[in-house]
Design an enzyme around this catalytic site. Structure first.
Site, PDB file in Angstrom:
ATOM      1  N   HIS A 117      -0.885  -5.902   5.194  1.00 61.18           N
ATOM      2  CA  HIS A 117      -0.115  -6.832   6.013  1.00 61.18           C
ATOM      3  C   HIS A 117      -0.177  -8.274   5.514  1.00 61.18           C
ATOM      4  O   HIS A 117       0.269  -9.183   6.195  1.00 61.18           O
ATOM      5  CB  HIS A 117      -0.575  -6.750   7.474  1.00 61.18           C
ATOM      6  CG  HIS A 117      -0.211  -5.450   8.139  1.00 61.18           C
ATOM      7  ND1 HIS A 117       0.482  -4.462   7.471  1.00 61.18           N
ATOM      8  CD2 HIS A 117      -0.418  -4.985   9.386  1.00 61.18           C
ATOM      9  CE1 HIS A 117       0.664  -3.443   8.302  1.00 61.18           C
ATOM     10  NE2 HIS A 117       0.119  -3.733   9.461  1.00 61.18           N
TER      11      HIS A 117
ATOM     12  N   GLY B  89       0.732   3.510   3.378  1.00 64.66           N
ATOM     13  CA  GLY B  89      -0.414   3.198   4.244  1.00 64.66           C
ATOM     14  C   GLY B  89      -0.922   4.430   4.972  1.00 64.66           C
ATOM     15  O   GLY B  89      -0.610   4.666   6.133  1.00 64.66           O
TER      16      GLY B  89
ATOM     17  N   ASP C 267      -1.341   5.600  -0.688  1.00 65.31           N
ATOM     18  CA  ASP C 267      -2.443   4.667  -0.392  1.00 65.31           C
ATOM     19  C   ASP C 267      -3.414   4.678  -1.575  1.00 65.31           C
ATOM     20  O   ASP C 267      -3.661   5.730  -2.164  1.00 65.31           O
ATOM     21  CB  ASP C 267      -3.181   5.120   0.880  1.00 65.31           C
ATOM     22  CG  ASP C 267      -3.938   3.994   1.568  1.00 65.31           C
ATOM     23  OD1 ASP C 267      -4.727   3.293   0.902  1.00 65.31           O
ATOM     24  OD2 ASP C 267      -3.760   3.844   2.781  1.00 65.31           O
TER      25      ASP C 267
ATOM     26  N   PHE D 149      -4.910   3.392  13.193  1.00 66.74           N
ATOM     27  CA  PHE D 149      -4.265   2.286  13.897  1.00 66.74           C
ATOM     28  C   PHE D 149      -2.868   2.701  14.363  1.00 66.74           C
ATOM     29  O   PHE D 149      -1.869   2.124  13.950  1.00 66.74           O
ATOM     30  CB  PHE D 149      -4.170   1.067  12.974  1.00 66.74           C
ATOM     31  CG  PHE D 149      -5.480   0.737  12.288  1.00 66.74           C
ATOM     32  CD1 PHE D 149      -6.497   0.085  12.986  1.00 66.74           C
ATOM     33  CD2 PHE D 149      -5.710   1.103  10.963  1.00 66.74           C
ATOM     34  CE1 PHE D 149      -7.714  -0.220  12.373  1.00 66.74           C
ATOM     35  CE2 PHE D 149      -6.923   0.803  10.337  1.00 66.74           C
ATOM     36  CZ  PHE D 149      -7.925   0.142  11.039  1.00 66.74           C
TER      37      PHE D 149
ATOM     38  N   HIS E 186       5.801  -0.864  10.938  1.00 69.33           N
ATOM     39  CA  HIS E 186       4.754  -0.962  11.968  1.00 69.33           C
ATOM     40  C   HIS E 186       4.197  -2.380  12.056  1.00 69.33           C
ATOM     41  O   HIS E 186       4.292  -3.149  11.111  1.00 69.33           O
ATOM     42  CB  HIS E 186       3.620   0.032  11.677  1.00 69.33           C
ATOM     43  CG  HIS E 186       2.793   0.330  12.884  1.00 69.33           C
ATOM     44  ND1 HIS E 186       1.422   0.414  12.856  1.00 69.33           N
ATOM     45  CD2 HIS E 186       3.169   0.548  14.173  1.00 69.33           C
ATOM     46  CE1 HIS E 186       0.994   0.690  14.086  1.00 69.33           C
ATOM     47  NE2 HIS E 186       2.024   0.772  14.899  1.00 69.33           N
ATOM     48  N   ASP E 187       3.602  -2.681  13.198  1.00 69.84           N
ATOM     49  CA  ASP E 187       2.905  -3.950  13.450  1.00 69.84           C
ATOM     50  C   ASP E 187       3.841  -5.157  13.382  1.00 69.84           C
ATOM     51  O   ASP E 187       3.483  -6.212  12.853  1.00 69.84           O
ATOM     52  CB  ASP E 187       1.715  -4.103  12.483  1.00 69.84           C
ATOM     53  CG  ASP E 187       0.759  -2.934  12.593  1.00 69.84           C
ATOM     54  OD1 ASP E 187       0.271  -2.682  13.702  1.00 69.84           O
ATOM     55  OD2 ASP E 187       0.532  -2.230  11.583  1.00 69.84           O
TER      56      ASP E 187
ATOM     57  N   ASP F 237       3.671   0.779   6.478  1.00 71.22           N
ATOM     58  CA  ASP F 237       2.471   0.448   7.263  1.00 71.22           C
ATOM     59  C   ASP F 237       1.296   0.223   6.309  1.00 71.22           C
ATOM     60  O   ASP F 237       0.169   0.634   6.578  1.00 71.22           O
ATOM     61  CB  ASP F 237       2.169   1.595   8.248  1.00 71.22           C
ATOM     62  CG  ASP F 237       1.131   1.231   9.288  1.00 71.22           C
ATOM     63  OD1 ASP F 237       0.963   0.022   9.569  1.00 71.22           O
ATOM     64  OD2 ASP F 237       0.500   2.150   9.833  1.00 71.22           O
TER      65      ASP F 237
HETATM   66  N1  SAH Z   1      -0.912   4.384   8.903  1.00 70.52           N
HETATM   67  C1  SAH Z   1      -2.347   4.261   9.119  1.00 70.52           C
HETATM   68  C2  SAH Z   1      -2.858   2.850   8.957  1.00 70.52           C
HETATM   69  C3  SAH Z   1      -2.651   2.240   7.598  1.00 70.52           C
HETATM   70  S1  SAH Z   1      -3.725   0.858   7.303  1.00 70.52           S
HETATM   71  C4  SAH Z   1      -2.765   4.840  10.474  1.00 70.52           C
HETATM   72  O1  SAH Z   1      -1.991   5.531  11.095  1.00 70.52           O
HETATM   73  O2  SAH Z   1      -3.871   4.636  10.924  1.00 70.52           O
HETATM   74  C5  SAH Z   1      -3.074   0.215   5.797  1.00 70.52           C
HETATM   75  C6  SAH Z   1      -3.427   1.012   4.564  1.00 70.52           C
HETATM   76  O3  SAH Z   1      -2.660   0.456   3.494  1.00 70.52           O
HETATM   77  C7  SAH Z   1      -4.889   0.946   4.107  1.00 70.52           C
HETATM   78  O4  SAH Z   1      -5.449   2.228   4.095  1.00 70.52           O
HETATM   79  C8  SAH Z   1      -4.824   0.338   2.696  1.00 70.52           C
HETATM   80  O5  SAH Z   1      -5.710   0.950   1.753  1.00 70.52           O
HETATM   81  C9  SAH Z   1      -3.383   0.580   2.290  1.00 70.52           C
HETATM   82  N2  SAH Z   1      -2.864  -0.385   1.314  1.00 70.52           N
HETATM   83  C10 SAH Z   1      -2.852  -1.729   1.418  1.00 70.52           C
HETATM   84  N3  SAH Z   1      -2.259  -2.301   0.346  1.00 70.52           N
HETATM   85  C11 SAH Z   1      -1.885  -1.257  -0.467  1.00 70.52           C
HETATM   86  C12 SAH Z   1      -1.211  -1.190  -1.739  1.00 70.52           C
HETATM   87  N4  SAH Z   1      -0.806  -2.292  -2.367  1.00 70.52           N
HETATM   88  N5  SAH Z   1      -1.004   0.026  -2.280  1.00 70.52           N
HETATM   89  C13 SAH Z   1      -1.416   1.157  -1.638  1.00 70.52           C
HETATM   90  N6  SAH Z   1      -2.034   1.152  -0.435  1.00 70.52           N
HETATM   91  C14 SAH Z   1      -2.262  -0.044   0.143  1.00 70.52           C
HETATM   92 MG    MG Z   2      -0.106  -0.286  11.385  1.00 72.68          MG
END
Ligand code: SAH
Ligand code: MG
Length: 211
Positions: free
Chosen positions: A139, A41, A66, A15, A164-165, A136
């Site tokens: 969300h 993330g 992550d 993303f 991000h976002d 990131d």
């Molecule tokens: N940066 C990535 C997108 C990240 S999507 C890209 O470039 O495509 C968000 C990620 O955050 C997911 O993989 C999810 O597993 C992770 N995530 C969400 N909550 C989390 C938490 N509490 N601890 C660790 N990872 C988390």
């Molecule tokens: Mg993002």
């Protein structure tokens, strides 16, 4: 950014639009001169290629955090679900093998360090000041807020925070990252650039631990 790495980043699942990835790369390359980079993330490593390329150029490393089980919005039935990342044995998401493949094909295994687990406990045990922090992760309101609360104090004076976002308009996207951005500004982070939904800020306070 190196053409071959750009190709790997573009081909990876994830993303991160290319213009935002390049802006992320440029911000991280400068901030990486101060200290290591950390991303919350990882997903399949798409943004980690843009950041890893920057880390290599700056002579530092990228830590990318992550649990690889996906955010709420990545689960089956939600908008950002991809069936290919579900482990058939457990029926749960597992993006770790995709991340490893992405970083291997980018030949960034010496620079990009995967940290597998939940963000908050890792941040609580973290001790290394960061030149650059990229938020990131999840969300959902509480998840995004916790990432900011626990990781932002690790940004060095003069270091950079990227979020991000960030969508100001609720019809464009969820509001949690925007609220994190507002809070960062209220805490004294200076907005320096916007590219799409990517917001870059600098820590201009001299004592980040006072936050
Ligand atoms: N940066 C990535 C997108 C990240 S999507 C890209 O470039 O495509 C968000 C990620 O955050 C997911 O993989 C999810 O597993 C992770 N995530 C969400 N909550 C989390 C938490 N509490 N601890 C660790 N990872 C988390
Ligand atoms: Mg993002």
């Amino acid at each position: 950014m190196d053409d071959r790495l750009l190709e790997v980043a573009r081909a990876a699942k994830g993303f991160m639009p290319d213009d935002e990835g390049l802006a992320l790369h440029d911000a991280a390359r400068l901030a990486g001169r101060l200290g290591p980079l950390l991303e919350v993330g990882t997903y399949c490593g798409k943004s980690a290629v843009y950041l890893g390329a920057a880390a290599r150029q700056a002579g530092t490393v990228l830590f990318t955090v992550d649990h690889h089980r996906g955010s709420e919005e990545n689960q089956a039935g939600w908008e950002h679900h991809d069936r290919e990342v579900v482990d058939p044995e457990t029926g749960r998401m597992d993006t770790l093998p995709f991340f490893r493949r992405t970083i291997r094909s980018a030949e960034l295994e010496d620079v990009v360090i995967g940290v597998v687990g939940f963000s908050t406990p890792i941040a609580r045990a973290w001790r290394t000041p960061l030149g650059f922090l990229f938020i990131d992760g999840g969300h959902a309101e509480d998840v995004a807020r916790a990432d900011y609360t626990h990781w932002a104090p690790h940004v060095m004076a003069g270091g950079t925070l990227a979020i991000h976002d960030v969508f100001e308009d609720p019809s464009a996207g969820g509001q949690a990252p925007f609220r994190v951005w507002q809070r960062a500004v209220a805490d004294g982070f200076q907005p320096v650039a916007t590219t799409g939904s990517l917001r870059v800020l600098r820590n201009e306070t001299s004592n980040p631990s006072s936050r």
